[in-house]
Design an enzyme around this catalytic site. Structure first.
Site, PDB file in Angstrom:
ATOM      1  N   LYS A 154      -0.283  36.189  -6.195  1.00 24.86           N
ATOM      2  CA  LYS A 154      -0.705  35.277  -7.325  1.00 24.86           C
ATOM      3  C   LYS A 154      -1.673  34.211  -6.801  1.00 24.86           C
ATOM      4  CE  LYS A 154       3.505  34.354  -8.916  1.00 24.86           C
ATOM      5  NZ  LYS A 154       4.709  33.980  -9.703  1.00 24.86           N
ATOM      6  N   PHE A 192      22.316  30.916 -19.339  1.00 22.64           N
ATOM      7  CA  PHE A 192      21.076  31.064 -19.087  1.00 22.64           C
ATOM      8  C   PHE A 192      20.648  31.229 -17.456  1.00 22.64           C
ATOM      9  CE2 PHE A 192      16.412  29.734 -18.465  1.00 22.64           C
ATOM     10  CZ  PHE A 192      15.667  30.877 -19.176  1.00 22.64           C
ATOM     11  N   TYR A 240      10.203  30.552  -7.778  1.00 23.89           N
ATOM     12  CA  TYR A 240      11.528  30.603  -7.775  1.00 23.89           C
ATOM     13  C   TYR A 240      12.400  30.163  -6.550  1.00 23.89           C
ATOM     14  CZ  TYR A 240      10.389  32.897 -11.841  1.00 23.89           C
ATOM     15  OH  TYR A 240       9.937  33.539 -13.040  1.00 23.89           O
ATOM     16  N   SER A 296       4.045  16.882 -15.465  1.00 21.20           N
ATOM     17  CA  SER A 296       3.561  17.690 -16.458  1.00 21.20           C
ATOM     18  C   SER A 296       4.888  17.910 -17.429  1.00 21.20           C
ATOM     19  CB  SER A 296       3.329  19.065 -16.098  1.00 21.20           C
ATOM     20  OG  SER A 296       3.917  19.532 -14.840  1.00 21.20           O
ATOM     21  N   THR A 313       5.110  27.249 -24.004  1.00 23.20           N
ATOM     22  CA  THR A 313       5.597  28.373 -23.578  1.00 23.20           C
ATOM     23  C   THR A 313       5.209  29.475 -24.907  1.00 23.20           C
ATOM     24  OG1 THR A 313       7.722  28.207 -24.768  1.00 23.20           O
ATOM     25  CG2 THR A 313       7.658  27.508 -22.524  1.00 23.20           C
ATOM     26  N   TYR A 314       5.151  30.592 -24.359  1.00 20.07           N
ATOM     27  CA  TYR A 314       4.788  31.867 -24.785  1.00 20.07           C
ATOM     28  C   TYR A 314       5.908  33.029 -25.007  1.00 20.07           C
ATOM     29  CZ  TYR A 314       1.156  35.453 -26.189  1.00 20.07           C
ATOM     30  OH  TYR A 314       0.267  36.436 -26.799  1.00 20.07           O
ATOM     31  N   GLU A 324       6.641  20.377 -20.391  1.00 18.60           N
ATOM     32  CA  GLU A 324       7.023  21.881 -20.948  1.00 18.60           C
ATOM     33  C   GLU A 324       7.554  21.702 -22.230  1.00 18.60           C
ATOM     34  OE1 GLU A 324       7.531  25.353 -18.236  1.00 18.60           O
ATOM     35  OE2 GLU A 324       8.920  26.056 -19.907  1.00 18.60           O
ATOM     36  N   ASP A 356      10.079  37.925  -2.937  1.00 19.60           N
ATOM     37  CA  ASP A 356       9.509  36.810  -4.015  1.00 19.60           C
ATOM     38  C   ASP A 356       8.136  35.930  -3.422  1.00 19.60           C
ATOM     39  OD1 ASP A 356      11.073  36.381  -6.313  1.00 19.60           O
ATOM     40  OD2 ASP A 356      10.899  34.215  -5.836  1.00 19.60           O
ATOM     41  N   ASP A 412       9.492  38.313 -19.602  1.00 13.51           N
ATOM     42  CA  ASP A 412      10.785  39.334 -19.290  1.00 13.51           C
ATOM     43  C   ASP A 412      10.760  40.344 -20.017  1.00 13.51           C
ATOM     44  OD1 ASP A 412      12.294  37.411 -17.767  1.00 13.51           O
ATOM     45  OD2 ASP A 412      12.692  35.909 -19.559  1.00 13.51           O
ATOM     46  N   HIS A 431       7.323  18.793 -12.952  1.00 14.73           N
ATOM     47  CA  HIS A 431       7.116  19.756 -14.005  1.00 14.73           C
ATOM     48  C   HIS A 431       8.482  19.330 -14.778  1.00 14.73           C
ATOM     49  CE1 HIS A 431       5.578  22.599 -16.797  1.00 14.73           C
ATOM     50  NE2 HIS A 431       6.543  23.285 -16.768  1.00 14.73           N
ATOM     51  N   HIS A 468      13.696  35.166  -7.573  1.00 12.75           N
ATOM     52  CA  HIS A 468      13.762  35.816  -9.065  1.00 12.75           C
ATOM     53  C   HIS A 468      14.686  36.803  -9.266  1.00 12.75           C
ATOM     54  CE1 HIS A 468      12.650  38.520 -12.315  1.00 12.75           C
ATOM     55  NE2 HIS A 468      12.013  37.380 -12.778  1.00 12.75           N
ATOM     56  N   ALA A 521       2.396  39.082 -12.952  1.00 11.97           N
ATOM     57  CA  ALA A 521       1.654  37.910 -12.970  1.00 11.97           C
ATOM     58  C   ALA A 521       0.156  37.776 -12.177  1.00 11.97           C
ATOM     59  CB  ALA A 521       2.480  36.645 -12.782  1.00 11.97           C
ATOM     60  N   GLN A 570      10.927  27.390 -11.351  1.00 15.07           N
ATOM     61  CA  GLN A 570      12.314  27.606 -12.079  1.00 15.07           C
ATOM     62  C   GLN A 570      13.026  26.277 -11.972  1.00 15.07           C
ATOM     63  OE1 GLN A 570      13.686  28.377 -14.879  1.00 15.07           O
ATOM     64  NE2 GLN A 570      13.517  30.548 -14.418  1.00 15.07           N
TER      65      GLN A 570
HETATM   66  P1  FAD Z   1       6.081  37.537 -11.305  1.00 15.62           P
HETATM   67  O1  FAD Z   1       5.758  36.533 -10.490  1.00 15.62           O
HETATM   68  O2  FAD Z   1       5.100  38.817 -11.716  1.00 15.62           O
HETATM   69  O3  FAD Z   1       7.447  38.256 -10.541  1.00 15.62           O
HETATM   70  C1  FAD Z   1       8.510  37.242  -9.984  1.00 15.62           C
HETATM   71  C2  FAD Z   1       9.528  37.991  -9.071  1.00 15.62           C
HETATM   72  O4  FAD Z   1      10.021  38.883  -9.506  1.00 15.62           O
HETATM   73  C3  FAD Z   1       8.417  38.508  -8.070  1.00 15.62           C
HETATM   74  O5  FAD Z   1       9.056  37.770  -6.925  1.00 15.62           O
HETATM   75  C4  FAD Z   1       8.835  39.948  -7.868  1.00 15.62           C
HETATM   76  O6  FAD Z   1       9.073  39.724  -6.687  1.00 15.62           O
HETATM   77  C5  FAD Z   1       9.856  40.147  -8.753  1.00 15.62           C
HETATM   78  N1  FAD Z   1       9.489  41.282  -9.532  1.00 15.62           N
HETATM   79  C6  FAD Z   1       8.676  41.263 -10.636  1.00 15.62           C
HETATM   80  N2  FAD Z   1       8.621  42.247 -11.189  1.00 15.62           N
HETATM   81  C7  FAD Z   1       9.390  43.337 -10.344  1.00 15.62           C
HETATM   82  C8  FAD Z   1       9.799  44.627 -10.585  1.00 15.62           C
HETATM   83  N3  FAD Z   1       9.105  45.421 -11.303  1.00 15.62           N
HETATM   84  N4  FAD Z   1      10.622  45.115  -9.488  1.00 15.62           N
HETATM   85  C9  FAD Z   1      11.215  44.040  -8.610  1.00 15.62           C
HETATM   86  N5  FAD Z   1      10.836  42.757  -8.348  1.00 15.62           N
HETATM   87  C10 FAD Z   1       9.911  42.442  -9.358  1.00 15.62           C
HETATM   88  N6  FAD Z   1       8.773  33.509 -19.872  1.00 15.62           N
HETATM   89  C11 FAD Z   1       8.161  33.917 -21.132  1.00 15.62           C
HETATM   90  O7  FAD Z   1       8.289  34.842 -21.498  1.00 15.62           O
HETATM   91  N7  FAD Z   1       7.283  32.822 -21.544  1.00 15.62           N
HETATM   92  C12 FAD Z   1       7.143  31.669 -20.988  1.00 15.62           C
HETATM   93  O8  FAD Z   1       6.318  31.073 -21.587  1.00 15.62           O
HETATM   94  C13 FAD Z   1       7.717  31.649 -19.735  1.00 15.62           C
HETATM   95  N8  FAD Z   1       7.350  30.286 -19.165  1.00 15.62           N
HETATM   96  C14 FAD Z   1       7.860  30.276 -17.802  1.00 15.62           C
HETATM   97  C15 FAD Z   1       7.458  29.042 -16.977  1.00 15.62           C
HETATM   98  C16 FAD Z   1       8.024  29.041 -15.760  1.00 15.62           C
HETATM   99  C17 FAD Z   1       7.431  27.686 -15.126  1.00 15.62           C
HETATM  100  C18 FAD Z   1       8.820  29.802 -15.133  1.00 15.62           C
HETATM  101  C19 FAD Z   1       9.213  29.526 -13.709  1.00 15.62           C
HETATM  102  C20 FAD Z   1       9.192  30.826 -15.791  1.00 15.62           C
HETATM  103  C21 FAD Z   1       8.548  31.119 -17.247  1.00 15.62           C
HETATM  104  N9  FAD Z   1       9.075  32.290 -18.011  1.00 15.62           N
HETATM  105  C22 FAD Z   1       8.316  32.533 -19.090  1.00 15.62           C
HETATM  106  C23 FAD Z   1       9.996  33.223 -17.415  1.00 15.62           C
HETATM  107  C24 FAD Z   1       9.296  34.703 -16.751  1.00 15.62           C
HETATM  108  O9  FAD Z   1       8.681  35.214 -17.712  1.00 15.62           O
HETATM  109  C25 FAD Z   1      10.457  35.335 -16.085  1.00 15.62           C
HETATM  110  O10 FAD Z   1      11.204  34.700 -15.293  1.00 15.62           O
HETATM  111  C26 FAD Z   1       9.740  36.725 -15.880  1.00 15.62           C
HETATM  112  O11 FAD Z   1      11.200  37.512 -15.336  1.00 15.62           O
HETATM  113  C27 FAD Z   1       9.155  36.962 -14.534  1.00 15.62           C
HETATM  114  O12 FAD Z   1       7.983  36.407 -14.627  1.00 15.62           O
HETATM  115  P2  FAD Z   1       7.014  35.672 -13.414  1.00 15.62           P
HETATM  116  O13 FAD Z   1       5.493  35.432 -13.826  1.00 15.62           O
HETATM  117  O14 FAD Z   1       7.741  34.942 -12.862  1.00 15.62           O
HETATM  118  O15 FAD Z   1       6.844  37.362 -12.609  1.00 15.62           O
END
Ligand code: FAD
Length: 305
Positions: free
Chosen positions: A169, A220, A149, A16, A49-50, A18, A162, A110, A270, A153, A129, A180
């Site tokens: 999910k 980054f 991750y 895939s 991405t978004y 991205e 994590d 983020d 990916h 993360h 998520a 990541q």
């Molecule tokens: P989640 O899966 O919800 O959480 C990730 C980890 O963070 C979890 O393990 C959890 O334990 C911890 N966590 C989450 N929230 C908290 C909290 N409040 N306190 C303590 N721990 C917490 N970002 C974008 O904006 N747009 C994109 O299109 C995008 N695409 C991505 C694609 C991939 C393949 C990856 C790996 C990342 C991408 N990201 C993108 C980045 C992602 O949005 C960030 O890493 C964000 O910080 C976490 O989102 P997540 O869905 O991984 O979080």
């Protein structure tokens, strides 16, 4: 025989790619050149991405719409929870569904105030998520991929926290995790062992980042839960003034990483393309992945149907 076996396995690799949504005409042209160049590798899907907070809603939608209508590729839309109510996110889902999207990459996103700040879920929104995944699955029978991750993360207390989130999910309906980027396969290998020990059996697809710009990746990486090993910097930094040599070495290092993962039995990858095709093509060519030269080419912009 070993060679035949290896060739068969390579043919079976699943890919895939991205992309990020273009913000101007020049970026749009570059994205479409990249999509055209990578189409012959017949990826399982490509994703767009978004921007957190919906900042790229329109360009993400436009790119995904065009991929679906003008190419043979299957497109997934990334989607985040940041700064929006559930109703607002669901309305975006409907827009994507209307152009034919059946696959989402569900992410928390983020913090609106930037990487490194504390995340505040929107009071009426999906908190993370896992909730977004459940929300998507409640709307339709969408395919949902999520993040993972290998180096944890940055906000997670530890790897267990994590993996707990990954499990939530999966329980909510995710069927694939995209990792990541990472550069040391041993990190992925250890992570995969812990994921499997936690009873998670979906594919954990390694995210491969061929390095176009080392300084940018170093900047980054600290914020996004990945480390850049010194050996990588040692190989690329001396080539700073020699872009062709640097690209050759970057592709070779990523190809070696993919080879190592194939050796661990991984057959799905990916690629973070950065909207450029040359390094990704070079990596795939080096690992012996066959292009399908008769793959349908994307139509030129504005071409008649
Ligand atoms: P989640 O899966 O919800 O959480 C990730 C980890 O963070 C979890 O393990 C959890 O334990 C911890 N966590 C989450 N929230 C908290 C909290 N409040 N306190 C303590 N721990 C917490 N970002 C974008 O904006 N747009 C994109 O299109 C995008 N695409 C991505 C694609 C991939 C393949 C990856 C790996 C990342 C991408 N990201 C993108 C980045 C992602 O949005 C960030 O890493 C964000 O910080 C976490 O989102 P997540 O869905 O991984 O979080």
């Amino acid at each position: 025989m070993t060679i035949g076996h290896t060739a068969r396995r390579r043919h079976a690799l699943r890919l895939s790619f991205e992309f990020f949504p273009p913000r101007n005409e020049e970026a749009d042209r570059q994205l479409w050149e990249t999509i055209t160049a990578l189409t012959p590798y017949a990826p399982d899907f490509v994703s767009v991405t978004y921007g957190a907070g919906g900042s790229t809603r329109a360009p993400t939608l436009a790119a995904v719409d065009r991929i679906i209508s003008d190419t043979p590729l299957s497109a997934a839309a990334h989607l985040t929870c940041v700064g929006a109510t559930k109703e607002e996110v669901n309305a975006v889902v409907e827009e994507f569904r209307a152009v034919g999207v059946r696959h989402f990459v569900a992410l928390r996103g983020d913090p609106a105030s930037g990487l490194g700040a504390a995340y505040q879920p929107h009071p009426g929104g999906y908190a993370n998520a896992a909730e977004l995944t459940a929300g998507l699955r409640a709307i339709d029978d969408f395919e949902v991929s999520v993040s993972a991750y290998p180096e944890k993360h940055p906000e997670s207390l530890d790897v267990s926290a994590d993996i707990d989130m990954l499990k939530r999910k999966v329980d909510a309906g995710a069927t694939r995790a995209l990792t990541q980027f990472f550069f040391d396969n041993v990190l992925y290998e250890r992570y995969l062992e812990r994921v499997r020990a936690a009873g998670i059996d979906i594919p954990i697809v390694p995210g491969i980042l061929p390095v176009h710009n080392l300084a940018q990746v170093q900047k980054f990486s600290g914020l996004c839960g990945a480390t850049v090993p010194q050996w990588l910097a040692d190989r690329l930094e001396p080539l700073d003034g020699r872009p062709d040599d640097r690209a050759m070495v970057a592709a070779e290092l990523a190809a070696r990483q993919v080879e190592g993962l194939i050796g661990l039995g991984i057959d799905e990858f990916h690629f973070y393309t950065m909207n450029r095709s040359a390094l990704v093509s070079s990596v795939l060519d080096q690992v012996g992945f066959k292009r399908q030269e008769n793959a349908e080419r994307p139509k030129a912009a504005g071409a008649a149907a």
